[in-house]
Scaffold this active site. Structure first.
Site, mmCIF file in Angstrom:
data_model
loop_
_atom_site.group_PDB
_atom_site.id
_atom_site.type_symbol
_atom_site.label_atom_id
_atom_site.label_comp_id
_atom_site.label_asym_id
_atom_site.label_seq_id
_atom_site.Cartn_x
_atom_site.Cartn_y
_atom_site.Cartn_z
ATOM 1 N N SER A 36 28.700 37.803 49.353
ATOM 2 C CA SER A 36 28.338 36.526 48.739
ATOM 3 C C SER A 36 28.410 35.368 49.733
ATOM 4 O O SER A 36 27.487 34.542 49.806
ATOM 5 C CB SER A 36 29.245 36.245 47.538
ATOM 6 O OG SER A 36 30.613 36.274 47.896
ATOM 7 N N GLY A 91 37.018 26.019 55.391
ATOM 8 C CA GLY A 91 37.073 24.871 54.500
ATOM 9 C C GLY A 91 36.811 25.262 53.065
ATOM 10 O O GLY A 91 36.630 26.441 52.745
ATOM 11 N N LYS A 119 46.242 29.546 52.624
ATOM 12 C CA LYS A 119 45.804 29.045 51.309
ATOM 13 C C LYS A 119 45.530 30.194 50.347
ATOM 14 O O LYS A 119 45.700 30.043 49.129
ATOM 15 C CB LYS A 119 44.587 28.130 51.470
ATOM 16 C CG LYS A 119 43.323 28.803 52.004
ATOM 17 C CD LYS A 119 42.413 29.312 50.911
ATOM 18 C CE LYS A 119 41.228 30.064 51.494
ATOM 19 N NZ LYS A 119 40.328 30.595 50.439
ATOM 20 N N ARG A 152 38.882 34.097 43.613
ATOM 21 C CA ARG A 152 39.384 35.430 43.279
ATOM 22 C C ARG A 152 40.903 35.497 43.416
ATOM 23 O O ARG A 152 41.574 36.170 42.632
ATOM 24 C CB ARG A 152 38.725 36.487 44.174
ATOM 25 C CG ARG A 152 37.230 36.598 43.968
ATOM 26 C CD ARG A 152 36.670 37.857 44.592
ATOM 27 N NE ARG A 152 36.712 37.859 46.044
ATOM 28 C CZ ARG A 152 35.738 37.440 46.828
ATOM 29 N NH1 ARG A 152 34.639 36.927 46.299
ATOM 30 N NH2 ARG A 152 35.835 37.509 48.138
ATOM 31 N N ASN A 153 41.443 34.814 44.429
ATOM 32 C CA ASN A 153 42.890 34.828 44.625
ATOM 33 C C ASN A 153 43.604 34.194 43.436
ATOM 34 O O ASN A 153 44.612 34.711 42.954
ATOM 35 C CB ASN A 153 43.245 34.087 45.915
ATOM 36 C CG ASN A 153 42.720 34.786 47.141
ATOM 37 O OD1 ASN A 153 43.158 35.872 47.488
ATOM 38 N ND2 ASN A 153 41.758 34.172 47.817
ATOM 39 N N GLU A 198 41.370 38.618 49.267
ATOM 40 C CA GLU A 198 41.910 38.465 50.626
ATOM 41 C C GLU A 198 43.399 38.145 50.617
ATOM 42 O O GLU A 198 44.146 38.567 51.491
ATOM 43 C CB GLU A 198 41.148 37.364 51.375
ATOM 44 C CG GLU A 198 39.758 37.762 51.841
ATOM 45 C CD GLU A 198 39.768 38.574 53.125
ATOM 46 O OE1 GLU A 198 40.840 39.065 53.526
ATOM 47 O OE2 GLU A 198 38.691 38.719 53.725
#
EC number: 1.1.1.94
Length: 339
Positions: free
Chosen positions: A15, A139, A195, A259-260, A285
């Site tokens: 994506s 970013g 992050k 997703r996280n 991730e």
């Protein structure tokens, strides 16, 4: 398109890789997009869109699909790698013998090397040598919004000023895509890894039902952990107040496109790690990043209590609510302290 005059070859047709390729092509550049699955690339060519991830965004005419890696790498000296962090080194070793002598490499991968916790710059140098110019972009960028042409801003850092200038010119689009240059190569890389970890924590907090106050506190203290680790590695603290730090952190912790964050919410609601990963259906991730960031923090003697508790949930079977209560039960301290 001449086979050797593309402005960029993008390695990775997921994506985000597709969204970046679309953005570059929309800027008027000839772009080659390569993916490891020939059937997937054939489908993209047939549909002229990424129906699985970006179904409503047609490919510009200047976006060219390629399933042969050698052909894709011959098309441009500028290579943009957009693959999960755990295969980053493997992909670089695969492309090295096929790269042009004048090749320059930039990555949009966010994370650290699997198991070792090394920065991706170290992985790239080991795989490609010391001569090739390197750069990273990072970013607050959700692929769907980027591909749709909605306003987006990122940070760009490079070891080579000429490469940085060229990339900024290639990527920057005054109408929708703003690219800020930043000389802090370490900080721009690190923000994107940490992050992901904090976003899992923010999701866990919301999944438990702790509310907006708790989420905001977690983001703020997560930024402090990011800054402490960055300082230990030699990064510029100001970087973490920019797009690759605070910007990406806020986006990933607060929007359910992440997703996280969604993964963390499922854990907070009582789902087990494996089931939550399967339900997401794409790479989370932050799952691997948590282990890698913790390893890096241990190596440099940096205390990161949020990261530690998330690690305990993901890898040691600790209950998400119990982990949150452990954080709340920590001793009183000065907000500005280094731990």
């Amino acid at each position: 398109m001449n086979q050797r005059n593309a402005s960029m070859t993008v390695i990775g047709a997921g994506s985000y890789g597709t969204a970046l390729a679309i953005t570059l092509a929309r800027n008027g550049h000839e772009v080659v997009l390569w993916g490891h699955d020939p059937e997937h690339i054939a489908t993209l060519e047939r549909d002229r869109c990424n129906a699985a991830f970006l179904p409503d965004v047609p490919f510009p005419d200047t976006l060219h699909l390629e399933s042969d890696l050698a052909t894709a790498l011959a098309a441009s000296r500028n290579i943009l790698v957009v693959v999960p962090s755990h295969v980053f080194g493997e992909v670089l070793r695969q492309i090295k013998p096929l790269m042009r002598p004048d090749a320059r490499l930039v990555w949009a991968t966010k994370g650290l090397e699997a198991e070792t916790g090394r920065l991706l710059q170290d992985v790239a140098r080991e795989a490609l040598g010391d001569q090739i110019p390197l750069a990273v972009i990072s970013g607050p960028t959700f692929a769907k919004e980027l591909a749709a042409g909605l306003p987006t801003a990122i940070s760009l850092a490079s070891t080579d000023q000429t490469f940085a200038d060229d990339l900024q010119q290639l990527l920057h689009c005054g109408k929708s895509f703003r690219v800020y240059s930043n000389p802090d190569f370490i900080g721009v890389q690190l923000g994107g890894a940490v992050k992901n970890v904090i976003a899992i924590g923010a999701g866990m907090s919301d999944g438990i039902g702790f509310g907006a106050n708790a989420r905001t506190a977690l983001i703020t203290r997560g930024l402090a952990e990011m800054s402490r680790l960055g300082a230990a590695l030699g990064a510029d603290p100001a970087t973490f107040m920019g797009m690759a730090g605070l910007g990406d952190l806020v986006l990933t912790c607060t929007d359910n496109q992440s997703r996280n964050r969604r993964f963390g919410m499922m854990l907070g609601q009582g789902m087990d790690v494996q089931s939550a990963q399967e339900k997401i259906g794409q790479v989370v991730e932050g799952y691997r990043n948590t282990k890698e960031v913790r390893e890096l923090a241990y190596r440099f003697g940096v205390e990161m209590p949020i990261t530690e508790e998330i690690y305990q949930v993901l890898y040691c079977g600790k209950n998400a609510r119990e982990a949150a209560l452990t954080l709340l039960g920590r001793a009183r301290k000065d907000e500005r302290s280094s731990h």
